[in-house]
Design a protein around this motif. Structure first.
Motif, PDB file in Angstrom:
ATOM      1  N   GLU A 571       4.662 -12.056 -11.016  1.00 60.27           N
ATOM      2  CA  GLU A 571       4.392 -13.059  -9.986  1.00 60.27           C
ATOM      3  C   GLU A 571       5.656 -13.426  -9.221  1.00 60.27           C
ATOM      4  N   GLU A 641      -6.161 -29.591  -6.195  1.00 61.41           N
ATOM      5  CA  GLU A 641      -6.762 -28.972  -5.020  1.00 61.41           C
ATOM      6  C   GLU A 641      -5.794 -29.034  -3.848  1.00 61.41           C
ATOM      7  N   LYS A 643      -5.732 -27.540   0.380  1.00 60.34           N
ATOM      8  CA  LYS A 643      -6.358 -26.824   1.486  1.00 60.34           C
ATOM      9  C   LYS A 643      -5.426 -26.843   2.690  1.00 60.34           C
ATOM     10  N   VAL A 659      -7.953 -21.340   2.345  1.00 63.75           N
ATOM     11  CA  VAL A 659      -7.925 -21.797   0.949  1.00 63.75           C
ATOM     12  C   VAL A 659      -7.055 -20.822   0.159  1.00 63.75           C
ATOM     13  N   PRO A 660      -5.800 -21.149  -0.075  1.00 61.67           N
ATOM     14  CA  PRO A 660      -4.914 -20.214  -0.788  1.00 61.67           C
ATOM     15  C   PRO A 660      -5.253 -20.140  -2.278  1.00 61.67           C
ATOM     16  N   ASP A 661      -4.923 -19.020  -2.878  1.00 56.72           N
ATOM     17  CA  ASP A 661      -5.139 -18.801  -4.307  1.00 56.72           C
ATOM     18  C   ASP A 661      -3.863 -19.090  -5.086  1.00 56.72           C
ATOM     19  N   ARG A 662      -4.041 -19.576  -6.311  1.00 57.29           N
ATOM     20  CA  ARG A 662      -2.889 -19.897  -7.156  1.00 57.29           C
ATOM     21  C   ARG A 662      -2.203 -18.616  -7.614  1.00 57.29           C
ATOM     22  N   LEU A 668       1.027 -21.106  -4.268  1.00 58.02           N
ATOM     23  CA  LEU A 668      -0.262 -20.588  -3.835  1.00 58.02           C
ATOM     24  C   LEU A 668      -0.024 -19.665  -2.646  1.00 58.02           C
ATOM     25  N   SER A 669      -0.930 -18.728  -2.438  1.00 50.58           N
ATOM     26  CA  SER A 669      -0.748 -17.808  -1.319  1.00 50.58           C
ATOM     27  C   SER A 669      -2.094 -17.340  -0.796  1.00 50.58           C
ATOM     28  N   ALA A 670      -2.078 -16.883   0.466  1.00 51.51           N
ATOM     29  CA  ALA A 670      -3.253 -16.295   1.102  1.00 51.51           C
ATOM     30  C   ALA A 670      -2.767 -15.190   2.023  1.00 51.51           C
TER      31      ALA A 670
END
Length: 704
Positions: A571, A641, A643, A659-662, A668-670
């Motif tokens: 990661e 949470e 956003k 909505v980024p992912d952990r 978090l990233s998208a």
């Protein structure tokens, strides 16, 4: 008070199936032990001209086949050429066709990590501008289908077979040598050998399909099998089969020796030879796992592999010996019941095994996790916590078992074997006499109350009195015959009737002796099972075995799960590669084309912090978005949470939700965040720190 084992066995089997199915079903997505840490072009980026090649970098060396790396155009056609090639220790490239048009391209990969687990994934990049694509960029792996499920079940059965075979044999050799003649214990150890052998053969056949196509029809493909035999995992499986041949000879000698009587010196020499040979074979079998899985890769493999061997042997001695003890307590014949001394010896063996498990487990946990946060932030750490809890439960139950064993060993305890035998021996004549009185009548066998066939036969020869009684009705007629005529006839008749009567009485006596022996055995078993101390021991051992079934399933899943240290390192590497200009600060924040820092305060407890937004390359088309959340003291902060929304007010566009992912703690990233046109965009971030505490902060940025 005799209780049947069948319902409990069914319960354990159902528990085994349910736990194994649930755990193996959820293990596939996390089965990869190598991770993609970088690529060129990077995931989600838009390049001006088509690259000549695509390169992928992994967290550790991987095995790459001819079709391991593929690049597909928007129509799903392959645009790569040639075989993948390694350009570094962990970087692999594949060349592309020339003159590629603009559009979105999909890169898929399926490789095998150094610790034998398949790794699959996909990502996209665009040339010129993003476009629609017919290719679904999924991370579907060959390990996710039927073949993967069968392979996972085979791994569990191989561990179970090893534990039962090695632990059962160790229990007989070290704790209860009389058990080598008990049929139930023999069946247990042999079934362990058969299970390990069958599962190893199945793994060898499934391996080729498991690491490539994932199709059940490829299981018998000789080309794939030939390729498997040239890998480290294939060599380990073949060596395991060769060692199992030696194990078969060991088992034959161990249980075959019970048929011969030997003096004390011969028994000691045989036990020593079996102990040395069995230890060598068991260590070799354990090494076939250690040399091809987690221990063979990563930190300190030279030390980790021997530690892993000791860990596996300790597991087998404890859990396998426990299984053998359970079988002995429930299925051993009454005349060869497991004695208190054997239980005490196993208690000491189990205690030593637990000590070895704790020491080796601490080292393995440090090696696989590397940090305290990995216990809660990674799947491996979470499963390890469950395993530690189950071991603690087993140790607690084992403590109760030791208390029951201590009660059995007390001189006045009603369950000591000597007192049972004396009580049974005193009861046998009464039972035998009753049976004899009912069945023998005038023969007089019932009066003697003999409990053996020999005594019953001795009491049977009463032909004279019997013959007299039978011929008494004819004496008046016979007296009228001359002595010369009737003398020889009487002798022949008496001899014939006496012989027939003696033969019948002998068969009857033998039948009665068998009945008396069965009654005595049943009575002895009832007396044994009625002992509250032995009953308590049986129940506690059964509870230990039930927990052991779940513990073994958790252990199997752990071997298929990416270690926490590797996951966190991957990661961090992925975060660094996605934002190459990131500063070397403790917050690991990036400085992409646009970086926005927004303090927030939700008003609740621990509601203050800073959100950092990195948008790269911050232009029209696809962009990578990274969000970093920190507390006011600079430590990473996981919020319930978060956003993100993008709005271009001048053109009435938006808000466009993201909505980024952990990725990791506070990160978090998208990918593929689309910016339709250039302008002054408002970036809004909504942060929730509790069920009721939430705030939205925003900043403007020039994009495009």
């Amino acid at each position: 008070m005799t209780q049947t084992i069948a319902p409990r066995v069914r319960t354990l089997v159902l528990l085994f199936l349910a736990v194994t199915g649930a755990l193996l079903a959820g293990a596939a997505p996390a089965s990869a032990h190598a991770a993609l840490t970088g690529s060129d072009p990077r995931q989600g980026t838009v390049v001006e001209t088509a690259p000549a090649q695509v390169s992928l970098t992994f967290s550790e060396p991987v095995a790459v086949s001819d079709d391991a790396l593929r690049v597909l155009d928007p129509k799903g056609e392959r645009v790569d050429k040639g075989d993948p090639a390694g350009t570094g220790s962990t970087t692999y490239t594949v060349r592309l066709l020339g003159g590629l048009p603009d559009g979105t391209y999909t890169v898929t990969y399926q490789v095998v990590s150094a610790d034998s687990h398949p790794v699959a994934g996909a990502f996209t990049f665009s040339v010129g501008a993003p476009s629609k694509t017919s290719v679904e960029a999924s991370a579907q792996s060959s390990a996710d289908g039927l073949v993967g499920s069968l392979y996972g079940a085979g791994r569990y059965l191989s561990y179970a077979g090893f534990v039962v075979m090695v632990g059962g044999a160790a229990f007989v050799l070290a704790c209860w040598q009389r058990g080598s003649g008990v049929r139930a214990v023999q069946r247990l150890v042999v079934s362990g050998w058969l299970t390990l052998t069958a599962s190893t053969l199945a793994l060898l056949l499934l391996r080729g399909s498991y690491t490539s196509s994932g199709k059940i029809g490829d299981v018998l493909d000789l080309t794939l099998l030939s390729g498997v035999l040239q890998t480290k995992t294939g060599a380990a499986l073949v060596s395991r089969l060769l060692l199992l041949a030696a194990a078969a000879l060991f088992i034959a000698v161990l249980f075959g020796s019970a048929q011969y009587r030997r003096n004390d010196e011969e028994r000691r020499d045989l036990s020593l030879g079996l102990a040395v040979g069995g230890t060598v074979v068991a260590a070799g079998l354990a090494a076939s796992w250690a040399m091809s899985e987690h221990a063979s890769q990563g930190l300190q493999p030279g030390l980790a592999m021997p530690v892993d061997v000791v860990h596996l042997l300790a597991v087998a001695a404890w859990l396998g010996g426990l299984t053998a003890l359970l079988v002995a307590l429930y299925r051993a014949p009454a005349d060869t019941a497991v004695d208190t001394a054997a239980v005490q010896r196993f208690s000491r063996l189990a205690f030593g095994s637990v000590i070895a498990l704790v020491v080796t487990g601490i080292y393995q946990s440090w090696r696989q996790l590397g940090s305290w946060s990995a216990f809660t932030d990674t799947r491996y750490g979470q499963l390890l916590l469950v395993k530690i809890g189950l071991v603690a439960v087993m140790v607690g139950i084992a403590y109760a078992s030791r208390r029951w064993t201590a009660r059995l060993a007390e001189p006045g305890a009603p369950g000591t074997p000597r007192e049972k035998r004396e009580e049974t021996a005193a009861a046998v004549p009464v039972t035998g006499g009753g049976a004899g009185q009912e069945g023998t009548g005038a023969t007089g066998t019932g009066e003697t109350g003999a409990g053996t066939e020999k005594t019953a036969t001795a009491s049977a020869p009463t032909p004279v009195s019997t013959a007299s009684a039978d011929t008494g009705t004819d004496t008046d007629t016979e007296r009228e015959k001359p002595a010369a005529v009737t003398g020889s006839a009487e002798v022949r008749a008496e001899d014939s009737e006496a012989g027939a009567k003696a033969g019948g009485d002998s068969a009857r006596a033998a039948q009665l002796a068998r009945q008396r022996a069965a009654v005595a055995t049943a009575r002895q078993k009832r007396l044994r099972d009625a002992d509250p101390n032995r009953l308590g021991l049986r129940r506690s051992v059964l509870a230990e075995a039930g927990v052991a079934v779940v513990l073994l399933a958790i252990t199997t899943v752990l071997t298929q799960t990416e270690p926490g240290r590797t996951e966190q390192e991957a990661e961090r590497a992925a975060s660094a590669s996605s934002v190459p200009s990131a500063p070397s600060s403790s917050s690991a924040q990036g400085t992409g084309a646009v970086t926005l820092n927004m303090p927030f305060d939700t008003g609740g407890k621990d509601g203050k912090g800073v959100v950092t937004i990195d948008l790269d390359p911050a232009r029209v088309g696809g962009n990578s978005l990274h969000v970093y959340v920190e507390r006011t003291d600079g430590k990473a902060f996981d919020v319930p949470e978060l956003k993100v929304a993008l709005t271009l007010s001048a053109k009435s566009i938006g808000p466009l939700p993201v909505v980024p992912d952990r990725v990791s703690t506070g990160h978090l990233s998208a990918s593929g965040v689309q910016i339709p046109m250039a302008g002054d965009w408002t970036v809004e971030v909504t942060v929730r720190t509790s069920d009721i505490d939430q705030v939205t902060v925003s900043k403007n940025a020039q994009i495009g």
